[in-house]
Design a protein around this motif. Structure first.
Motif, PDB file in Angstrom:
ATOM      1  N   GLY A   1      45.033  34.572  40.171  1.00  0.00           N
ATOM      2  CA  GLY A   1      44.780  34.716  38.474  1.00  0.00           C
ATOM      3  C   GLY A   1      46.005  35.190  38.294  1.00  0.00           C
ATOM      4  O   GLY A   1      47.147  35.330  38.667  1.00  0.00           O
ATOM      5  N   ALA A   2      45.931  35.669  36.829  1.00  0.00           N
ATOM      6  CA  ALA A   2      47.122  36.013  35.921  1.00  0.00           C
ATOM      7  C   ALA A   2      47.852  37.060  36.683  1.00  0.00           C
ATOM      8  O   ALA A   2      49.207  37.403  36.660  1.00  0.00           O
ATOM      9  N   ASN A   3      47.126  38.263  37.001  1.00  0.00           N
ATOM     10  CA  ASN A   3      47.864  39.394  37.371  1.00  0.00           C
ATOM     11  C   ASN A   3      48.629  39.201  38.799  1.00  0.00           C
ATOM     12  O   ASN A   3      49.532  39.624  39.000  1.00  0.00           O
TER      13      ASN A   3
ATOM     14  N   HIS B   1      40.406  28.433  32.465  1.00  0.00           N
ATOM     15  CA  HIS B   1      39.310  27.867  32.773  1.00  0.00           C
ATOM     16  C   HIS B   1      38.969  26.619  32.033  1.00  0.00           C
ATOM     17  O   HIS B   1      38.665  26.793  30.858  1.00  0.00           O
TER      18      HIS B   1
ATOM     19  N   GLU C   1      39.514  38.824  42.870  1.00  0.00           N
ATOM     20  CA  GLU C   1      38.313  38.160  42.103  1.00  0.00           C
ATOM     21  C   GLU C   1      38.382  36.843  42.402  1.00  0.00           C
ATOM     22  O   GLU C   1      37.114  36.175  42.548  1.00  0.00           O
ATOM     23  N   THR C   2      39.336  36.188  42.626  1.00  0.00           N
ATOM     24  CA  THR C   2      39.168  34.708  42.946  1.00  0.00           C
ATOM     25  C   THR C   2      38.680  34.430  44.247  1.00  0.00           C
ATOM     26  O   THR C   2      37.785  33.627  44.318  1.00  0.00           O
TER      27      THR C   2
ATOM     28  N   THR D   1      46.601  24.210  34.132  1.00  0.00           N
ATOM     29  CA  THR D   1      46.455  24.914  32.985  1.00  0.00           C
ATOM     30  C   THR D   1      46.292  23.966  31.681  1.00  0.00           C
ATOM     31  O   THR D   1      46.720  22.775  31.670  1.00  0.00           O
TER      32      THR D   1
ATOM     33  N   ASP E   1      42.007  34.196  29.446  1.00  0.00           N
ATOM     34  CA  ASP E   1      42.805  34.423  30.671  1.00  0.00           C
ATOM     35  C   ASP E   1      43.885  33.297  30.491  1.00  0.00           C
ATOM     36  O   ASP E   1      43.680  32.193  30.154  1.00  0.00           O
ATOM     37  N   ARG E   2      45.040  33.654  31.035  1.00  0.00           N
ATOM     38  CA  ARG E   2      46.267  32.866  31.045  1.00  0.00           C
ATOM     39  C   ARG E   2      46.550  32.864  32.553  1.00  0.00           C
ATOM     40  O   ARG E   2      46.169  33.616  33.515  1.00  0.00           O
TER      41      ARG E   2
ATOM     42  N   GLU F   1      50.326  36.816  33.840  1.00  0.00           N
ATOM     43  CA  GLU F   1      50.507  37.959  32.961  1.00  0.00           C
ATOM     44  C   GLU F   1      51.365  39.141  33.724  1.00  0.00           C
ATOM     45  O   GLU F   1      51.348  38.917  35.158  1.00  0.00           O
TER      46      GLU F   1
END
Length: 238
Positions: free
Chosen positions: A163-165, A18, A54-55, A11, A194-195, A198
């Motif tokens: 990912g964040a979610n 990203h 998604e990843t 990060t 994106d973080r 989340e």
């Protein structure tokens, strides 16, 4: 007993995911920081790694190829390689992921699915040699599945790289034991970018407490932060 779960992320200091969108640094580059991340991944010595749909779609890059006869699809569990030693695990509630082989980077693929997944999709996964677990509810019972994977496949240490979610959900539900961050000397700063974590409008306040384990200076201007994660202690009665 569920595995010890480590959320590992590369990060920027402002939480960006990203590197292609980050500012440049005289101390290092995107490739340098990615190499540090891969080294941390190896050092954590996980039996498995887990990502969201998604990843995983970005990794597998396969197209749908359902078999002509899906009638033999097994539910709720199909372990194609129970003797495998390392695993690539994907959360895919609706059954949208596809694979062209049974392993990724040498790790056997296991897909975690919701109850609404079709027999045709299960038959496709089975034909590709992919293992899967179908939940008994439309969503995925993450806690129950983690316990199952530990008992049935011997997974003791799992590296969460979602990912964040996905990260936010597992942290909020109390399934993450450690946060491991490789922080690069760069900024994202995009509005709405994106973080690495989340959890909706309410955030994670009151759901988790972090305690510092270590802070190490790495090469190329990066630092490695490790935190133990736990649910907040109940407030003492007054």
């Amino acid at each position: 007993m569920r595995p010890h779960v480590i959320c590992l992320m590369l990060t920027s200091p402002d939480g960006g995911l990203h590197p292609s969108q980050w500012t440049s640094s005289p101390d290092g580059s995107r490739a340098d920081w990615s190499a540090l991340y891969e080294k941390a991944h190896e050092n954590h010595a996980g039996d498995a790694w887990l990502v969201g749909r998604e990843t995983m779609a970005e990794i597998s890059k396969a197209e749908p190829h359902p078999p002509s006869d899906p009638s033999s699809a097994k539910r709720p569990i199909h372990f194609a390689e129970p003797g495998a030693k390392s695993f690539a695990i994907a959360l895919d509630r609706s059954g949208k992921l596809h694979f062209s082989k049974a392993d990724l980077y040498g790790d056997h693929v296991v897909v975690l699915l919701g109850s609404g997944v079709s027999d045709a999709h299960l038959a496709e996964l089975e034909a590709d040699g992919v293992s899967y677990v179908v939940s008994d509810i439309p969503d995925i019972d993450v806690g129950g599945v983690l316990d199952l994977l530990s008992r049935q496949l011997g997974i003791k240490r799992l590296i969460l790289e979602g990912g964040a979610n996905v990260n936010g959900r597992l942290i909020a539900e109390g399934f993450v034991d450690e946060l491991s961050l490789i922080v690069a000397p760069a900024l994202d700063a995009r509005l709405g970018g994106d973080r690495f974590v989340e959890f909706g409008a309410q955030g994670l306040a009151g759901k988790v407490e972090l305690s510092l384990i270590s802070c190490d200076r790495l090469d190329n201007g990066a630092v490695h932060l490790r935190y133990a994660m736990a649910k907040p202690s109940p407030s003492p009665a007054t």
